[in-house]
Every structure is written in C-alpha cells, then in structure tokens.
Design a protein around this motif. Structure first.
Motif, PDB file in Angstrom:
ATOM      1  N   ALA B  53      48.945  50.877  34.373  1.00  0.00           N
ATOM      2  CA  ALA B  53      48.626  49.580  34.937  1.00  0.00           C
ATOM      3  C   ALA B  53      47.651  50.327  35.378  1.00  0.00           C
ATOM      4  N   TYR B  54      46.548  50.448  34.818  1.00  0.00           N
ATOM      5  CA  TYR B  54      45.283  50.106  35.174  1.00  0.00           C
ATOM      6  C   TYR B  54      44.340  49.010  35.594  1.00  0.00           C
ATOM      7  N   VAL B  55      44.846  48.071  35.300  1.00  0.00           N
ATOM      8  CA  VAL B  55      44.541  46.684  35.989  1.00  0.00           C
ATOM      9  C   VAL B  55      44.212  46.830  37.887  1.00  0.00           C
ATOM     10  N   ILE B  57      43.608  48.194  39.867  1.00  0.00           N
ATOM     11  CA  ILE B  57      41.483  48.641  40.221  1.00  0.00           C
ATOM     12  C   ILE B  57      41.186  49.125  41.538  1.00  0.00           C
ATOM     13  N   ALA B  58      42.055  48.552  42.570  1.00  0.00           N
ATOM     14  CA  ALA B  58      41.602  49.191  44.048  1.00  0.00           C
ATOM     15  C   ALA B  58      43.312  48.482  44.908  1.00  0.00           C
ATOM     16  N   PHE B  61      45.981  45.379  44.431  1.00  0.00           N
ATOM     17  CA  PHE B  61      44.636  44.545  43.536  1.00  0.00           C
ATOM     18  C   PHE B  61      44.896  44.582  42.101  1.00  0.00           C
ATOM     19  N   LEU B  63      43.605  43.305  38.726  1.00  0.00           N
ATOM     20  CA  LEU B  63      42.851  42.274  37.661  1.00  0.00           C
ATOM     21  C   LEU B  63      43.727  42.069  36.432  1.00  0.00           C
ATOM     22  N   HIS B  65      43.939  40.210  33.360  1.00  0.00           N
ATOM     23  CA  HIS B  65      43.597  40.022  32.303  1.00  0.00           C
ATOM     24  C   HIS B  65      43.501  39.904  30.778  1.00  0.00           C
TER      25      HIS B  65
END
Lengths: 90, 147
Positions: B53-55, B57-58, B61, B63, B65
C-alpha cells in the motif's frame, strides 16, 4: 551527498517524495542530489547513495544496502521529512 | 500543469467495498475521461498487489498509478472520494477516502503534473476538504484548476 527516493513504479509517488525532500534539504541548508527511481532499480541507483527515502510498505523490497533507509509516512508533511532527514544527514 | 479534469473523471461520495474496488472506480473514471483503457486499471491494482500500500502516501489519501503503457491514450487525472473509507493496508495512513488516479504517456511528462500535485497537497487542509467536497467545482478549485 546522494539521496534516492523510491517507489514501486518509479513515477508518481517517488517524484513527490523527491520534490519534498529537495524542499526539506533546502530548509536544512544541506547540499544533496536527490533522484527518484523504482524499487526494482534501487540496487544500482542507490549503490553510492547515503540515504534511501521510501514508504514503510517498500522497506522489505529494498534488500541489502549500505545507505540509511528513511521511512516517510506522510509524503506531504515537510516537517516530518525535514526532521527525519536532519537525523539521517546530521 | 495538471491534465484536464472533466466531469467524467470525478466521482464524489462513491461506494467501494475494498481497496481494489476503490482503485477500479478510479480506473473507470480515467477510462471514461478518455485517458486509459481497462487494462491500465488492472495494472494499477497489480502495482499495489506486488509492492503493497505504498501508494497511500498521506493520511486518508492514495495516489493510484502505474507506468506508462499502450493502455494510456493520453495523460489523465481522476478524483474519487468515498462515502465510507476503505483500508489499503498501510501501517499509518489508513483508512483512505480520497484517491487520485494518475496516468501518463511518458515518464518525463509526469514531472510537471506531480510537481503541481505536491504543491497542492503540501497544504494539509486539502485532503479533508476534498473528502468533504460535494460538487465538481469545489474539487477543481481545491486542485488549482482555474475555470
């Protein structure tokens, strides 16, 4: 000093991390070159890097490295990035 | 510097049962805007399956891609907000209620879009404001699109 920001695809999240790391280094007054790459290329890209910046989720994919691995939770939090980089480069 | 954000690329208060569902909503929005095909959606899911789940990023939220590919017709951005947030498996930033989908045709071209996104989201108030947005105009204003 060389710093590498990594993500899974090499676009998007690592580019955000690179940009905000550059801002944090500016705050710290530290001269460093920051590059962005994907986790598959990290071995080559980070072979001469002092610091690897990444997500907690990617640490296990990095493998053996001599660089300090700095884990960033919130990529948009300049205070977090600055504080963690200050420890790593200090 | 962000790609266009037509009405078809915005889904507010959507229902998703899990993170795959949420990313599929984002992929469908990118497809409907003409930026991608369904193959890109599956690649966005594969990246998360492979690397975790590194996407996310906050806090709250993600991102979504993938790399450029033949399933990207043109650069595109999509915004999905969820009525009920879902967990992606990130140790600190779950659950997620705002997902931005990004598709780029070349790795060089994405740098401008990403810089714009970083500038927008470095303001910590933007993610909760997007999560609460109830109309497309609010979303465009928050992301810095000028009408």
């Amino acid at each position: 000093m060389k710093i590498v920001a990594i993500c899974g695809a090499g676009i998007g999240t690592s580019a955000i991390l690179k940009l905000n790391a550059e801002r944090a280094l500016e705050r710290l007054g530290v001269e460093a070159r920051v590059s962005a790459t994907d986790v598959a290329s990290v071995g080559a890209a980070a072979s001469d890097a002092q610091v690897i910046l990444t997500s907690p989720e990617l640490v296990k994919h990095i493998g053996a490295t001599n660089a300090d691995i700095v884990v960033i939770d919130n990529y948009f939090d300049l205070d977090e990035i600055t504080a963690k980089l200050e420890i790593a480069v200090g | 510097m962000l790609p266009p954000l037509p009405e078809s690329a915005i889904r507010l208060g959507a229902a998703a049962t899990d993170w795959q569902d949420a990313v599929r909503l984002c992929g469908a929005a990118l497809r409907d805007s003409g930026a991608t095909t369904d193959a890109y959606t599956e690649r966005m899911i594969s990246v998360i399956e492979e690397f975790g789940a590194y996407v996310v990023i906050a806090p709250g939220f993600a991102l979504a891609h993938a790399r450029p590919g033949s399933d990207v017709m043109t650069d595109g951005l999509a915004v999905v907000t969820l009525a009920e947030p879902v967990r992606f498996g990130h140790p600190h930033n779950d659950p997620v209620s705002v997902i931005i989908g990004l598709a780029v045709t070349t790795t060089d071209e994405h740098v401008g879009a990403v810089a714009t996104l970083a500038n927008v989201f470095n303001d910590g108030a933007v993610i909760p404001a997007l999560a609460a947005a109830s109309d497309d105009e609010t979303v465009r204003e928050l992301l810095g699109y000028t009408s």
